[in-house]
Design a protein around this motif. Sequence first.
Motif, short mmCIF file in Angstrom:
data_model
loop_
_atom_site.label_atom_id
_atom_site.label_comp_id
_atom_site.label_asym_id
_atom_site.label_seq_id
_atom_site.Cartn_x
_atom_site.Cartn_y
_atom_site.Cartn_z
N ALA A 134 0.82 -1.22 0.00
CA ALA A 134 0.00 0.00 0.00
C ALA A 134 0.85 1.27 0.00
N ALA A 135 2.06 1.20 0.54
CA ALA A 135 2.94 2.38 0.61
C ALA A 135 3.82 2.53 -0.62
N ARG A 136 3.78 1.60 -1.55
CA ARG A 136 4.62 1.65 -2.75
C ARG A 136 3.74 1.66 -3.99
N PRO A 137 3.52 2.87 -4.56
CA PRO A 137 2.66 2.96 -5.76
C PRO A 137 3.24 2.19 -6.96
N ASP A 138 4.55 2.13 -7.10
CA ASP A 138 5.12 1.39 -8.23
C ASP A 138 4.83 -0.09 -8.16
N TYR A 139 4.91 -0.66 -6.94
CA TYR A 139 4.56 -2.07 -6.80
C TYR A 139 3.06 -2.28 -7.02
N LEU A 140 2.25 -1.34 -6.58
CA LEU A 140 0.80 -1.45 -6.82
C LEU A 140 0.47 -1.39 -8.31
N GLN A 141 1.23 -0.57 -9.06
CA GLN A 141 1.02 -0.51 -10.51
C GLN A 141 1.36 -1.86 -11.16
N THR A 142 2.39 -2.51 -10.67
CA THR A 142 2.74 -3.85 -11.19
C THR A 142 1.63 -4.84 -10.88
N LEU A 143 1.07 -4.74 -9.67
CA LEU A 143 -0.05 -5.64 -9.32
C LEU A 143 -1.27 -5.37 -10.20
N ARG A 144 -1.52 -4.13 -10.55
CA ARG A 144 -2.66 -3.84 -11.44
C ARG A 144 -2.40 -4.44 -12.83
N PHE A 145 -1.20 -4.41 -13.27
CA PHE A 145 -0.87 -5.01 -14.58
C PHE A 145 -1.04 -6.54 -14.53
N VAL A 146 -0.63 -7.13 -13.44
CA VAL A 146 -0.82 -8.59 -13.29
C VAL A 146 -2.31 -8.93 -13.27
N GLN A 147 -3.08 -8.10 -12.57
CA GLN A 147 -4.54 -8.34 -12.54
C GLN A 147 -5.14 -8.23 -13.93
N LEU A 148 -4.62 -7.30 -14.74
CA LEU A 148 -5.10 -7.19 -16.12
C LEU A 148 -4.79 -8.46 -16.92
N MET A 149 -3.60 -9.00 -16.72
CA MET A 149 -3.25 -10.25 -17.41
C MET A 149 -4.13 -11.42 -16.95
N VAL A 150 -4.46 -11.43 -15.66
CA VAL A 150 -5.36 -12.49 -15.14
C VAL A 150 -6.71 -12.39 -15.81
N ASN A 151 -7.22 -11.20 -15.96
CA ASN A 151 -8.52 -11.03 -16.62
C ASN A 151 -8.47 -11.49 -18.08
N ASN A 152 -7.33 -11.22 -18.74
CA ASN A 152 -7.18 -11.69 -20.13
C ASN A 152 -7.21 -13.21 -20.21
N VAL A 153 -6.53 -13.87 -19.29
CA VAL A 153 -6.49 -15.34 -19.30
C VAL A 153 -7.89 -15.91 -19.05
N VAL A 154 -8.57 -15.33 -18.06
CA VAL A 154 -9.92 -15.83 -17.75
C VAL A 154 -10.85 -15.61 -18.92
N ARG A 155 -10.75 -14.45 -19.57
CA ARG A 155 -11.63 -14.15 -20.70
C ARG A 155 -11.38 -15.10 -21.87
N GLU A 156 -10.11 -15.39 -22.16
CA GLU A 156 -9.80 -16.27 -23.28
C GLU A 156 -10.20 -17.72 -22.99
N LEU A 157 -10.06 -18.14 -21.74
CA LEU A 157 -10.45 -19.52 -21.40
C LEU A 157 -11.97 -19.69 -21.47
N THR A 158 -12.69 -18.69 -20.99
CA THR A 158 -14.15 -18.78 -21.05
C THR A 158 -14.68 -18.60 -22.47
N ALA A 159 -13.86 -17.99 -23.34
CA ALA A 159 -14.28 -17.82 -24.73
C ALA A 159 -14.17 -19.10 -25.54
N LEU A 160 -13.46 -20.11 -25.00
CA LEU A 160 -13.36 -21.38 -25.71
C LEU A 160 -14.74 -22.02 -25.81
N PRO A 161 -15.02 -22.75 -26.89
CA PRO A 161 -16.34 -23.37 -27.05
C PRO A 161 -16.63 -24.35 -25.92
#
Length: 534
Positions: free
Chosen positions: A162-189
């Motif tokens: 919480a005290a390190r904005p740069d590390y929080l920005q990295t966590l937000r980027f990881v969360q974005l990648m997680v959402n991409n993985v979940v979206r692509e897996l659920t998009a499979l037939p």
Amino acid sequence: MAAARLDYVAPWWTYWLHNFPHFDFLFQPVDNAFRPEEQSYQQSLILLACVGAVGLGLSLLVLVVYLVCLCCCCRDIDEDTKKPEACCVTWVAVASGLMLCSAVGVGFYGNSEANDGVYQLTYSLHNANQTLGGINNLVAGSAGNVETGLKQHLERLDEIFAARPDYLQTLRFVQLMVNNVVRELTALPDISKANVDVASIADQTAVAEYYRWLTYLLLLILDLVICLAMCLWMAKQSRWLLITIMAFGALSLILSWASLGAGAATAVGASDFCVSPDKFIVNQTKDFLSADVAHYYLFCSPGLPNPFQQSLTVCQRSLTTMQIQVQGLLQFSTPFFPTARRDLLGIQRLLNSTEFNVHQLTALLDCRGLHKDYLDALMGVCYDGVEGLLYLSLFSLLAACALSIMLCIIFRFWTLIGSRDKEYDDIDEEDPFNPEARRISYHSRRSNIHSFCSYTSSMSSQASLPTPPQTASNVLPPPEYMNQSMLFGGNPQYENVPLIGRGSPPPLYTPTMRNTYLSMTDAQVRHFGTDFHV
């Protein structure tokens, strides 16, 4: 696509059966495309199955006509032609038996071929079912790990960093990648519906095939029993055995024509599917699979793009990016935030397992595995299966013809047996050369002869009567055969009843019987008659 079609080419007999005319109940032409859900197509197959009923009707008509002709013409048969005709009938019976045995051999081969084809079909369906089940499990497991497991770790890391904005920005980027993985897996037939359908089809097909195989096996055994019973009857000439053969032959005739109709309809329906299987499968899977996915697995051509390639590529790149980001956090943040090490290692383990699942999913989603199962199933149905049904139809036709001939022969044998019994009944009982007449005459004469036991009992009751002295005039010389019997020593066999006057060889008497016989007076001779008189 043209190169892929070389993997499967429908055999020529499926085209031949596919070109059979298809008519509904109103005898209107029906398209021969495989459409089992349509009523008109079902009616066309039912009409093809009625071929067995038509054949059964013709067989019964031939039997009735032959029986009527046999009853009307059997009186005009000359006595001199009965023996050659019986020989000819016997040879026809042997020929029909050989024909039935040959049909049974064809039936065993066809039943084995059809069973092998259906077994290959069910085996391929079970393999495809395992592949589809593995795909479903990997998709569900990967999406669950990424969505739930990573979310918990990321929430705790948000509190720690919480005290390190740069590390929080990295966590937000990881969360974005997680959402991409979940979206692509659920998009499979979603192929869970296909998984259920394949499993149910395999189970139902296996059960139906077991009962079909067992039914044909019992029918083949019944035909063999009829052949053996026919051979036994030709040796025993038993009426009851002939009646049994007639009953089982009629039953087998009905079952043979019924199996011919069912086998013909099934072979034509399977051939309609084998000529164009892709079109039917695409129509059946359009509710849960897109056309490009269905064509990708049905044809598996190098020219067709993989419909899952983009989603799988996005998942792999996203996982690789997250691995790099987490590795950087482990390297730079843990010296300042030691409590974050545990969650970062947990994220790394989840990313490794998810990446492994994605690699497995990529291999399972490749068309080559499912396409091989699809080709194996087609080979089993269209080659071994339809070929076995053709052999079984040939067996049913040959067996029906052989049984029809055999029933005609049985009718003729029945009339020959009846005429033979009638000839025996017409024999004159007064004929001296008739063995039965001689036996009756023997019993009638024996009933009039006094038993020697009654004679001896009468002698004991008249023992008190005075016996006149024997003189030379009333002493009868013993017969020559008695003297000859006394000359031969040993253990002679004696009879209790004299056989004099019956046209039989002279009996042997004991010495006591001889003395009693010679001591008869004239009054006793008059009392007993001339039965014992020499």
